[in-house]
Design an enzyme around this catalytic site. Structure first.
Site, PDB file in Angstrom:
ATOM      1  N   GLY A   1       6.681   7.667  -2.677  1.00  0.00           N
ATOM      2  CA  GLY A   1       6.272   6.441  -1.839  1.00  0.00           C
ATOM      3  C   GLY A   1       7.621   5.874  -1.526  1.00  0.00           C
TER       4      GLY A   1
ATOM      5  N   GLY B   1       8.094   2.742   0.030  1.00  0.00           N
ATOM      6  CA  GLY B   1       7.712   1.341   0.095  1.00  0.00           C
ATOM      7  C   GLY B   1       8.762   0.382  -0.687  1.00  0.00           C
TER       8      GLY B   1
ATOM      9  N   VAL C   1       2.243  13.643  -0.040  1.00  0.00           N
ATOM     10  CA  VAL C   1       2.100  14.494  -1.365  1.00  0.00           C
ATOM     11  C   VAL C   1       0.593  14.513  -1.551  1.00  0.00           C
ATOM     12  CG1 VAL C   1       2.394  13.923  -3.882  1.00  0.00           C
ATOM     13  CG2 VAL C   1       4.348  13.387  -2.319  1.00  0.00           C
TER      14      VAL C   1
ATOM     15  N   GLU D   1      -2.853 -16.413   6.466  1.00  0.00           N
ATOM     16  CA  GLU D   1      -1.814 -16.189   7.166  1.00  0.00           C
ATOM     17  C   GLU D   1      -2.180 -15.723   8.703  1.00  0.00           C
ATOM     18  OE1 GLU D   1       1.197 -13.820   4.911  1.00  0.00           O
ATOM     19  OE2 GLU D   1       1.996 -15.837   4.206  1.00  0.00           O
TER      20      GLU D   1
ATOM     21  N   ASP E   1       2.410  -1.459  -6.073  1.00  0.00           N
ATOM     22  CA  ASP E   1       1.014  -1.508  -5.881  1.00  0.00           C
ATOM     23  C   ASP E   1       0.136  -0.607  -6.552  1.00  0.00           C
ATOM     24  OD1 ASP E   1       1.366  -4.031  -4.544  1.00  0.00           O
ATOM     25  OD2 ASP E   1       0.807  -3.465  -2.620  1.00  0.00           O
TER      26      ASP E   1
HETATM   27  C1  LIG Z   1      -0.680  -7.754   4.983  1.00  0.00           C
HETATM   28  C2  LIG Z   1      -0.024  -7.979   3.648  1.00  0.00           C
HETATM   29  C3  LIG Z   1       0.800  -8.984   3.548  1.00  0.00           C
HETATM   30  C4  LIG Z   1       1.737  -9.329   2.413  1.00  0.00           C
HETATM   31  N1  LIG Z   1       2.231 -10.330   2.142  1.00  0.00           N
HETATM   32  C5  LIG Z   1       2.912 -10.542   0.959  1.00  0.00           C
HETATM   33  C6  LIG Z   1       3.747 -11.418   0.919  1.00  0.00           C
HETATM   34  O1  LIG Z   1       3.914 -12.394   1.907  1.00  0.00           O
HETATM   35  N2  LIG Z   1       4.791 -11.766  -0.197  1.00  0.00           N
HETATM   36  C7  LIG Z   1       4.581 -10.701  -1.063  1.00  0.00           C
HETATM   37  O2  LIG Z   1       5.285 -10.936  -2.150  1.00  0.00           O
HETATM   38  N3  LIG Z   1       3.863  -9.631  -0.960  1.00  0.00           N
HETATM   39  C8  LIG Z   1       2.810  -9.473   0.188  1.00  0.00           C
HETATM   40  N4  LIG Z   1       2.326  -8.309   0.263  1.00  0.00           N
HETATM   41  C9  LIG Z   1       2.243  -7.299  -0.785  1.00  0.00           C
HETATM   42  C10 LIG Z   1       3.240  -6.486  -0.779  1.00  0.00           C
HETATM   43  O3  LIG Z   1       3.679  -6.158   0.528  1.00  0.00           O
HETATM   44  C11 LIG Z   1       3.156  -5.246  -1.602  1.00  0.00           C
HETATM   45  O4  LIG Z   1       3.033  -5.533  -2.898  1.00  0.00           O
HETATM   46  C12 LIG Z   1       4.296  -4.286  -1.668  1.00  0.00           C
HETATM   47  O5  LIG Z   1       4.599  -3.885  -0.178  1.00  0.00           O
HETATM   48  C13 LIG Z   1       4.008  -3.267  -2.561  1.00  0.00           C
HETATM   49  O6  LIG Z   1       5.102  -2.093  -2.341  1.00  0.00           O
HETATM   50  P1  LIG Z   1       4.775  -0.647  -2.816  1.00  0.00           P
HETATM   51  O7  LIG Z   1       6.151   0.070  -2.710  1.00  0.00           O
HETATM   52  O8  LIG Z   1       4.101  -0.591  -4.109  1.00  0.00           O
HETATM   53  O9  LIG Z   1       3.823  -0.068  -1.747  1.00  0.00           O
HETATM   54  P2  LIG Z   1       3.785   0.204  -0.052  1.00  0.00           P
HETATM   55  O10 LIG Z   1       4.975  -0.955   0.416  1.00  0.00           O
HETATM   56  O11 LIG Z   1       2.505   0.112   0.209  1.00  0.00           O
HETATM   57  O12 LIG Z   1       4.471   1.363  -0.047  1.00  0.00           O
HETATM   58  C14 LIG Z   1       3.811   2.614  -0.381  1.00  0.00           C
HETATM   59  C15 LIG Z   1       4.519   3.781   0.249  1.00  0.00           C
HETATM   60  O13 LIG Z   1       3.837   5.019  -0.287  1.00  0.00           O
HETATM   61  C16 LIG Z   1       3.620   5.975   0.943  1.00  0.00           C
HETATM   62  N5  LIG Z   1       2.455   6.789   0.441  1.00  0.00           N
HETATM   63  C17 LIG Z   1       1.363   6.579   0.119  1.00  0.00           C
HETATM   64  N6  LIG Z   1       0.545   7.671  -0.389  1.00  0.00           N
HETATM   65  C18 LIG Z   1       1.610   8.773  -0.242  1.00  0.00           C
HETATM   66  C19 LIG Z   1       1.300  10.054  -0.388  1.00  0.00           C
HETATM   67  N7  LIG Z   1       0.150  10.653  -0.714  1.00  0.00           N
HETATM   68  N8  LIG Z   1       2.443  10.795   0.328  1.00  0.00           N
HETATM   69  C20 LIG Z   1       3.459  10.583   0.668  1.00  0.00           C
HETATM   70  N9  LIG Z   1       3.817   8.963   0.842  1.00  0.00           N
HETATM   71  C21 LIG Z   1       2.661   8.101   0.282  1.00  0.00           C
HETATM   72  C22 LIG Z   1       3.222   5.037   1.940  1.00  0.00           C
HETATM   73  O14 LIG Z   1       3.595   5.653   3.028  1.00  0.00           O
HETATM   74  C23 LIG Z   1       4.222   3.918   1.804  1.00  0.00           C
HETATM   75  O15 LIG Z   1       5.148   3.910   2.682  1.00  0.00           O
HETATM   76  C24 LIG Z   1       1.518  -8.171   1.322  1.00  0.00           C
HETATM   77  C25 LIG Z   1       0.493  -7.124   1.475  1.00  0.00           C
HETATM   78  C26 LIG Z   1       0.026  -7.033   2.758  1.00  0.00           C
HETATM   79  C27 LIG Z   1      -0.869  -5.691   2.895  1.00  0.00           C
END
Ligand SMILES: Cc1cc2nc3c(=O)[nH]c(=O)nc-3n(C[C@H](O)[C@H](O)[C@H](O)COP(=O)(O)OP(=O)(O)OC[C@H]3O[C@@H](n4cnc5c(N)ncnc54)[C@H](O)[C@@H]3O)c2cc1C
Length: 432
Positions: free
Chosen positions: A11, A13, A80, A171, A301
């Site tokens: 991931g 993100g 994955v 928002e 997340d």
């Molecule tokens: C609409 C929205 C608005 C938000 N606004 C805010 C805000 O204003 N302030 C704030 O602090 N937080 C906000 N959040 C929350 C914040 O965006 C998340 O907490 C954060 O992005 C989590 O990061 P992450 O790296 O855990 O997951 P993500 O950013 O979701 O990244 C996960 C990555 O894993 C990849 N992935 C998933 N499964 C697989 C797989 N099987 N194989 C390969 N790749 C895979 C995906 O492609 C993705 O790129 C918001 C969330 C949303 C949905």
């Protein structure tokens, strides 16, 4: 350190990138960063893409480009499909299997429709750039169709329903209200924009339930001021192609239901067989490792991170970013034979941007509440820190954010052109 240490991150993100960036350049660390999209999608600004404020390019960061100066990080665009935490292997859709010394699960979340009939098929979630473009395409198509046939207003064409009274729903409602009431009248003179309705639905009695009552009330006042109708205390019972039915029996004709109603862990969490907690998220120890697997970590997340008196930290960008950096440090410590340390979270607070000159923030562990431009400044500061891992665009974000906060009614004609988005036509004769 003698041999290379192989770290596989699932991931790319906020969490995965923060981890990879911290490990990049650390002696002996080799990182495989796998992401199915190949780019990072900055979710906090997706609603801006959905409401024609930003382009998709503004919130999408190419991972190859991000790590081009870091030869120790290899980016793979792949899915994955399986994880074996015992064998420390990750299987990819392309057929490759990677073996890791340290495995970091950072696969994020996905929408949770709570098995609401029709929601998965007909509602529009807002979790990816693709989702945001679908929402924008649908809004613009509806206006275009009403311009050609004003009778469609009677079919609910100008009713926009937002499900979820959390930050995403608030928002999105605020930004959509400003788009349809303040921007669209200047674009479609022949559409009765005053008849457009933004309806926010939530099963709870207040907005922003994670915030104080005062913040929830402030958000409600600001949204009402922008013409948003609040339908609280009742859940969505069913979504069809042309309507939403609420548990209290209300039926709203609509062609756009934006789903901000909840999220659960990415599918790979369940596939890993690791212990799951609330929302299917992987349960982690205080040092972010998974019990019984000291070299497997879950962050952001996809993880349920216990913290102090809280059963789990919220799904926030700062939690994702900080947990990514922390795990990188723990991996370096482990590779030196030192013990990993319990995660220490620097609480940045919670905040939501409601619209022009309206934002709410609760700062720090004591949740000091601020509204208006101070809250906007806090929002901007936190978002710039989240964006700091993404490279150089900080200056243009500050300029954009100030424009948005002070003068939101400016939109590029390109962003208001439905033909530039690959949007399916609406079947107005649809009968569910
Ligand atoms: C609409 C929205 C608005 C938000 N606004 C805010 C805000 O204003 N302030 C704030 O602090 N937080 C906000 N959040 C929350 C914040 O965006 C998340 O907490 C954060 O992005 C989590 O990061 P992450 O790296 O855990 O997951 P993500 O950013 O979701 O990244 C996960 C990555 O894993 C990849 N992935 C998933 N499964 C697989 C797989 N099987 N194989 C390969 N790749 C895979 C995906 O492609 C993705 O790129 C918001 C969330 C949303 C949905």
């Amino acid at each position: 350190m003698s041999a290379d240490v192989n770290v596989v991150i699932v991931g790319g993100g906020l969490a995965g990138v923060a981890c990879a960036k911290r490990l990049a350049g650390k002696p002996g660390m080799r990182v495989e960063l796998i992401d199915r999209a190949g780019f990072q999608q900055f979710q906090p600004l997706l609603y801006q893409v959905a409401t024609a404020e930003l382009t998709s390019k503004d919130v999408r960061f190419d991972l190859d480009r991000l790590f081009r100066h870091h030869p120790s990080v290899n980016v793979r665009k792949d899915d994955v499909t399986a994880i074996d935490p015992g064998a420390m292997t990750v299987t990819l859709a392309s057929g490759d299997t990677l073996t890791a010394d340290h495995l970091v699960l950072a696969a994020g979340a996905q929408p949770n429709f709570f098995e609401t009939p029709g929601a998965r098929e007909h509602a529009f979630p807002l979790y990816s750039v693709e989702d945001a473009l679908r929402v924008r395409g649908r809004v613009l198509t509806v206006f275009q169709d009403v311009a050609a046939n004003p009778a469609l207003v009677d079919e609910g064409a100008l009713n926009f329903v937002i499900v979820g009274g959390g930050p995403t729903g608030v928002e999105t409602s605020g930004a959509l209200a400003e788009l349809v009431h303040d921007v669209m009248p200047g674009v479609h003179h022949d559409v009765p924009c005053a008849e457009a309705q933004i309806i926010l639905v939530d099963g709870g009695p207040t907005l922003l339930s994670a915030f104080s009552h005062e913040s929830g009330d402030y958000a409600a006042r600001q949204l009402k001021h922008r013409g948003v109708l609040l339908h609280l205390g009742t859940r969505v019972q069913e979504v069809t192609p042309e309507s939403v039915t609420l548990a209290d029996g209300t039926v709203i004709k609509t062609r756009l239901v934006v789903w901000g109603g909840g999220e659960k862990a990415a599918d790979i969490a369940a596939a890993s067989g690791l212990t799951a907690g609330h929302g299917g998220r992987i349960q982690v120890e205080p040092d972010l490792s998974v019990a019984g697997h000291p070299h497997v970590y879950a962050i952001g997340d996809v993880a349920n991170i216990p913290y102090g008196d809280e059963a789990a930290l919220p799904q926030l960008g700062s939690v994702a970013q900080q947990s990514g950096r922390w795990v990188a440090d723990n991996i370096v410590a482990q590779s030196r034979g030192e013990a990993p340390q319990p995660f220490h979270y620097r609480d940045k607070g919670i905040m939501a941007m409601i619209g022009t000159k309206a934002a709410v923030a609760e700062i720090g562990p004591h949740r000091h509440e601020i509204h208006g431009r101070f809250a906007f400044a806090a929002w901007l500061g936190v978002h710039l820190e989240l964006l700091s891992d993404m490279g150089s665009k900080i200056h243009s974000y500050v300029t954009w954010a100030e424009e948005f906060y002070l003068r939101p009614n400016h939109r590029s004609a390109k962003l208001l052109d439905p033909t530039r988005i690959d949007t399916p036509a609406i079947n107005w004769d649809e009968d569910s």
